[in-house]
Design a protein around this motif. Structure first.
Motif, PDB file in Angstrom:
ATOM      1  N   ASP A 163     -28.391  37.582  -8.814  1.00 49.01           N
ATOM      2  CA  ASP A 163     -27.443  36.472  -8.744  1.00 49.01           C
ATOM      3  C   ASP A 163     -27.751  35.651  -7.498  1.00 49.01           C
ATOM      4  N   VAL A 164     -27.798  34.328  -7.647  1.00 46.24           N
ATOM      5  CA  VAL A 164     -28.240  33.461  -6.556  1.00 46.24           C
ATOM      6  C   VAL A 164     -27.086  32.577  -6.078  1.00 46.24           C
ATOM      7  N   GLY A 165     -27.067  32.315  -4.745  1.00 46.85           N
ATOM      8  CA  GLY A 165     -26.053  31.446  -4.162  1.00 46.85           C
ATOM      9  C   GLY A 165     -26.579  30.044  -3.908  1.00 46.85           C
ATOM     10  N   GLU A 166     -25.704  29.182  -3.407  1.00 47.03           N
ATOM     11  CA  GLU A 166     -26.066  27.768  -3.191  1.00 47.03           C
ATOM     12  C   GLU A 166     -27.188  27.607  -2.171  1.00 47.03           C
ATOM     13  N   GLU A 167     -27.174  28.418  -1.087  1.00 44.53           N
ATOM     14  CA  GLU A 167     -28.178  28.272  -0.039  1.00 44.53           C
ATOM     15  C   GLU A 167     -29.580  28.546  -0.572  1.00 44.53           C
ATOM     16  N   ILE A 171     -32.804  25.841  -0.766  1.00 46.64           N
ATOM     17  CA  ILE A 171     -34.151  26.088  -0.231  1.00 46.64           C
ATOM     18  C   ILE A 171     -35.198  25.941  -1.330  1.00 46.64           C
ATOM     19  N   LEU A 172     -34.898  26.479  -2.496  1.00 49.14           N
ATOM     20  CA  LEU A 172     -35.842  26.393  -3.618  1.00 49.14           C
ATOM     21  C   LEU A 172     -36.051  24.943  -4.041  1.00 49.14           C
ATOM     22  N   ALA A 173     -34.962  24.176  -4.069  1.00 51.12           N
ATOM     23  CA  ALA A 173     -35.066  22.776  -4.474  1.00 51.12           C
ATOM     24  C   ALA A 173     -35.852  21.953  -3.461  1.00 51.12           C
ATOM     25  N   GLU A 174     -35.680  22.249  -2.150  1.00 49.74           N
ATOM     26  CA  GLU A 174     -36.343  21.460  -1.106  1.00 49.74           C
ATOM     27  C   GLU A 174     -37.808  21.827  -0.924  1.00 49.74           C
ATOM     28  N   THR A 175     -38.138  23.109  -1.036  1.00 48.66           N
ATOM     29  CA  THR A 175     -39.506  23.553  -0.726  1.00 48.66           C
ATOM     30  C   THR A 175     -40.336  23.893  -1.965  1.00 48.66           C
ATOM     31  N   SER A 196     -22.853  29.417 -11.461  1.00 51.76           N
ATOM     32  CA  SER A 196     -22.044  28.191 -11.429  1.00 51.76           C
ATOM     33  C   SER A 196     -22.539  27.161 -12.433  1.00 51.76           C
ATOM     34  N   ALA A 197     -23.872  27.093 -12.589  1.00 54.90           N
ATOM     35  CA  ALA A 197     -24.441  26.106 -13.516  1.00 54.90           C
ATOM     36  C   ALA A 197     -24.786  26.721 -14.870  1.00 54.90           C
ATOM     37  N   GLY A 198     -24.642  28.034 -14.968  1.00 48.88           N
ATOM     38  CA  GLY A 198     -24.950  28.703 -16.235  1.00 48.88           C
ATOM     39  C   GLY A 198     -26.408  28.618 -16.615  1.00 48.88           C
ATOM     40  N   ARG A 199     -27.292  28.747 -15.635  1.00 55.23           N
ATOM     41  CA  ARG A 199     -28.727  28.653 -15.918  1.00 55.23           C
ATOM     42  C   ARG A 199     -29.480  29.778 -15.216  1.00 55.23           C
ATOM     43  N   ASP A 200     -30.682  30.048 -15.690  1.00 46.88           N
ATOM     44  CA  ASP A 200     -31.553  31.049 -15.095  1.00 46.88           C
ATOM     45  C   ASP A 200     -32.837  30.379 -14.611  1.00 46.88           C
ATOM     46  N   ILE A 201     -33.360  30.881 -13.495  1.00 43.02           N
ATOM     47  CA  ILE A 201     -34.613  30.368 -12.943  1.00 43.02           C
ATOM     48  C   ILE A 201     -35.589  31.538 -12.845  1.00 43.02           C
ATOM     49  N   VAL A 202     -36.758  31.398 -13.461  1.00 44.32           N
ATOM     50  CA  VAL A 202     -37.762  32.463 -13.479  1.00 44.32           C
ATOM     51  C   VAL A 202     -38.814  32.191 -12.415  1.00 44.32           C
ATOM     52  N   LEU A 203     -39.024  33.179 -11.533  1.00 42.39           N
ATOM     53  CA  LEU A 203     -40.010  33.039 -10.460  1.00 42.39           C
ATOM     54  C   LEU A 203     -40.918  34.264 -10.415  1.00 42.39           C
ATOM     55  N   ARG A 204     -42.157  34.047  -9.957  1.00 43.83           N
ATOM     56  CA  ARG A 204     -43.108  35.150  -9.820  1.00 43.83           C
ATOM     57  C   ARG A 204     -43.401  35.385  -8.338  1.00 43.83           C
ATOM     58  N   TYR A 205     -43.499  36.660  -7.962  1.00 38.67           N
ATOM     59  CA  TYR A 205     -43.716  37.016  -6.567  1.00 38.67           C
ATOM     60  C   TYR A 205     -45.178  36.841  -6.186  1.00 38.67           C
ATOM     61  N   ASP A 206     -45.393  36.198  -5.043  1.00 38.50           N
ATOM     62  CA  ASP A 206     -46.720  36.038  -4.446  1.00 38.50           C
ATOM     63  C   ASP A 206     -46.792  36.982  -3.247  1.00 38.50           C
ATOM     64  N   ARG A 213     -42.492  32.041  -6.393  1.00 39.80           N
ATOM     65  CA  ARG A 213     -42.927  30.729  -6.884  1.00 39.80           C
ATOM     66  C   ARG A 213     -42.429  30.542  -8.317  1.00 39.80           C
ATOM     67  N   PRO A 214     -41.968  29.343  -8.650  1.00 32.27           N
ATOM     68  CA  PRO A 214     -41.462  29.116 -10.006  1.00 32.27           C
ATOM     69  C   PRO A 214     -42.536  29.351 -11.052  1.00 32.27           C
ATOM     70  N   SER A 215     -42.098  29.897 -12.157  1.00 33.54           N
ATOM     71  CA  SER A 215     -42.978  29.974 -13.313  1.00 33.54           C
ATOM     72  C   SER A 215     -43.171  28.553 -13.820  1.00 33.54           C
TER      73      SER A 215
END
Length: 436
Positions: A163-167, A171-175, A196-206, A213-215
């Motif tokens: 579960d992810v928070g606003e902060e 950071i993800l949106a800016e960088t 809050s937005a009812g969405r999922d974000i898939v990322l892969r670990y580097d 990093r986003p898929s």
């Protein structure tokens, strides 16, 4: 036997342990290892089989032959692991009532029983559950061969849900990336749930940058097949990444393992031109000697066993029409795809190919090693299966080759894995997979 040796354990090895892993006797260190003579007779019979059991029997015989050059197996040969290996044809002075000596399995168990009657601390080692039950009924300590077992309950899933928070979202949106303090494994995924937005974000670990990093921002698709959930999306991400030559997909029926693997393979061959052709295979688990002993031509023998693969191909071709490809038969005729039983591809050179091994949970760790280690240059190997649906009588969810490989390879840069959880078939199919 000297009194000093009596403090050691004696491991009596059943035939199926050597078939499971031909060099398994090297796993028992600093003790006595006994092979009943009837184990060698069973190996002699099995060596003529043209399936994987025959291959393992021949390997076991060659391995035992190399040991005989160091000494006499009747008297005992000292091994590099500190154990002593010997062959025994001894049976107890009195056969327990009700035990039939005509049965080879019983003779092997009675050999262990006779050694215990002499005062030794004996362990009967077998992959056969019924043989272990019979041995226990005679008062023997009976154990499974545990060397290559994993804990299926904690099998590496390849993905974490957070579960992810606003902060973190800021950071993800800016960088475009997200620093991750916890050390994850190479090609491990994290699914961020933005409640809050009812969405999922898939990322892969580097692992080198210690970042997520986003898929692919757009859901990947292959040959008209699009992912229906986050884990299917992760699966396609791994399947379409030619820098990852080994991928495993684990999940119950209906989760899309085979469909996604085949769809990705068609895209990598026809659209991306990454591989020369696709080879799709399943292990044949025969009752008796081998499928070769069944009447009829090879293709007729394999038709029913291979039908699920044809069904997936036909579904993909119906969903995504391709120029100059009318049906599955044409794909096979043009040699762009080959559907074959593992029995018939063993030992072949397979460079530059996209290989799918379906139902891989029916393979032993030794068989999995043979397949993966023989993949040629520029080849991608995809293994799919459900560890809870096993047809091999000597394997279970913890000891099969697919589960073993997942635990052995996790974290390797050249490997990716995901456990698929949600069935995308009908509600009835989902209920059946869960309850039956």
């Amino acid at each position: 036997m000297s009194s000093g040796a009596d403090t050691h354990k004696t491991f009596v090895i059943d035939t199926n342990v050597l078939i499971h892993y031909p060099e398994s006797i090297m796993s028992f260190k600093d003790n006595e290892i006994v092979l009943p003579l009837w184990v060698l007779e069973e190996l002699d019979t099995l060596k003529t089989y043209q399936d994987q059991r025959g291959k393992s029997a021949r390997e076991a015989i060659r391995f035992l032959d190399s040991i005989t050059r160091k000494g006499n197996l009747h008297d005992g040969v000292k091994l590099e692991n500190g154990s002593v290996l010997r062959v025994s044809l001894r049976l107890p002075a009195e056969t327990p009532e009700g035990v039939e000596l005509e049965k080879t399995d019983n003779r092997i168990i009675l050999c262990a029983y006779g050694l215990q009657q002499e005062g030794r601390t004996v362990f009967f080692v077998s992959k056969d559950i019924n043989a272990r039950v019979k041995a226990t009924a005679l008062g023997l300590k009976a154990v499974d061969y545990e060397k290559q077992k994993v804990d299926i309950a904690s099998l590496y899933p390849g993905v974490r849900d957070v579960d992810v928070g606003e902060e973190m979202l800021r950071i993800l949106a800016e960088t475009g990336t997200l620093p991750w303090k916890e050390r994850l494994r190479a090609n491990e995924f994290v699914v961020l749930h933005d409640r809050s937005a009812g969405r999922d974000i898939v990322l892969r670990y580097d692992p080198e940058a210690e970042l997520l990093r986003p898929s692919d921002p757009e859901s990947p698709s292959a040959s008209g097949i699009s992912p229906l959930n986050d884990r299917q999306r992760i699966a396609l991400d791994l399947l379409l990444d030619d820098s990852i030559p080994l991928v495993t997909l684990v999940g119950k029926a209906g989760t899309g393992k085979t469909l996604l693997a085949i769809a990705a393979g068609l895209r990598m061959i026809y659209d991306d031109k990454k591989y020369s052709r696709m080879l799709v295979s399943r292990p044949v688990v025969p009752m008796g000697k081998d499928i070769g002993y069944l009447p009829g031509e090879k293709q007729a023998k394999l038709a029913n066993w291979m039908q699920p693969l044809f069904d997936n191909l036909e579904f993909i071709l119906s969903a995504h029409k391709r120029a100059n490809i009318k049906n599955v038969e044409q794909l096979i005729k043009d040699k762009q795809i080959e559907i074959e039983a593992l029995t018939y591809i063993r030992g072949r050179s397979l460079p530059g190919q996209y290989i799918i091994v379906d139902e891989a949970q029916n393979l032993t760790p030794h068989e999995i090693k043979t397949i993966v280690s023989r993949a040629g240059d520029g080849t991608k190997v995809v293994l799919t299966g459900d560890p809870y649906q096993i047809d091999n009588m000597y394997l279970d969810a913890n000891s099969n080759g697919l589960s073993y490989l997942v635990e052995a390879f996790k974290g390797q840069r050249l490997y990716g894995h995901v456990t698929l959880l949600r069935s995308e078939r009908s509600e009835l199919a989902e209920l059946a997979a869960s309850l039956l």
